[in-house]
Design a protein around this motif. Structure first.
Motif, mmCIF file in Angstrom:
data_model
loop_
_atom_site.group_PDB
_atom_site.id
_atom_site.type_symbol
_atom_site.label_atom_id
_atom_site.label_comp_id
_atom_site.label_asym_id
_atom_site.label_seq_id
_atom_site.Cartn_x
_atom_site.Cartn_y
_atom_site.Cartn_z
ATOM 1 N N HIS A 59 0.854 -1.188 0.000
ATOM 2 C CA HIS A 59 0.000 0.000 0.000
ATOM 3 C C HIS A 59 0.892 1.240 0.000
ATOM 4 O O HIS A 59 1.713 1.414 0.903
ATOM 5 N N PRO A 60 0.784 2.096 -0.998
ATOM 6 C CA PRO A 60 1.688 3.241 -1.128
ATOM 7 C C PRO A 60 1.466 4.290 -0.044
ATOM 8 O O PRO A 60 0.332 4.531 0.382
ATOM 9 N N SER A 61 2.543 4.909 0.380
ATOM 10 C CA SER A 61 2.430 5.993 1.343
ATOM 11 C C SER A 61 1.853 7.225 0.653
ATOM 12 O O SER A 61 2.104 7.452 -0.533
#
Length: 213
Positions: A59-61
């Motif tokens: 999950h991308p920051s």
């Protein structure tokens, strides 16, 4: 409110092998009928295309996403949903929310997704309250994927109403963040249609969701 199994799901989902799960479903379809064998052949091609996909997805920051867990005989799968992307879709299509009394939508809240430490709550209302319901993930019951705290607070304060965006079986497919999530969701629909003869969500020109992938 939904009885939470979040901690269990988070742990078990890390052990899940999506390709073993898909192969098992494909084999059952293959053995079910001649139609099932044709659909299974298409799914075999899809699995080859997905062989380099990573699981679980990172999950991308800086982007709001959500893990929606599904429990299968083969284990627990982590469906990755793009909440920011869902909000963009809502805005682009000028969708309208459904007005609920909090008491009638509180059942969609999984308390495992509610931060009970009020000193550690970061208010973020850039994305609206969203609920989905799917025969293949939530057993047709409503499940909040964004805004759990807002629904809970509205319920506690006995607010008269709250606006909620509700998405059914196919309406939230564009929210899937990764290809594995979309593939396994479509595979589950095909599996139930072929092996369990449910024949749900098909229209005249469709023989299987494998061909929609």
């Amino acid at each position: 409110m939904v009885v939470s199994k979040i901690l269990y799901y988070e742990k078990e989902s890390l052990k899940f092998n999506p390709f073993e799960h898909m192969q098992g479903r494909i084999q059952e379809m293959e053995q079910a009928s001649s139609e099932g064998a044709e659909i299974a052949a298409r799914w075999k091609q899809i699995v080859k295309q997905l062989k380099d996909e990573e699981y679980p997805v990172v999950h991308p920051s800086g982007r709001e996403t959500f893990s929606l867990f599904a429990e299968f005989p083969s284990g627990v799968f982590d469906y990755a949903l793009d909440i920011d992307g869902a909000t963009s879709l809502i805005n682009e299509n000028q969708l309208e929310s459904v007005i609920y009394q909090p008491s009638s939508i509180i059942e969609s809240v999984d308390m495992g997704n509610v931060n009970t430490d009020t000193s550690n709550i970061k208010t973020n209302h850039k994305n609206p309250v969203m609920v989905l319901q799917s025969q293949y993930i939530t057993e047709g019951k409503p499940y909040c994927i964004n805004g759990n705290h807002r629904i809970t607070e509205a319920f506690k304060k006995q607010a008269k109403q709250i606006g909620v965006f509700v998405f059914d079986d196919l309406e939230f497919v564009p929210f899937f963040y990764d290809l594995l999530s979309k593939a396994i969701y479509y595979l589950e629909i095909d599996y139930h249609n072929v092996v369990k003869n449910e024949r749900r969500l098909l229209v005249d020109h469709q023989t299987a969701f494998a061909y929609e992938f």
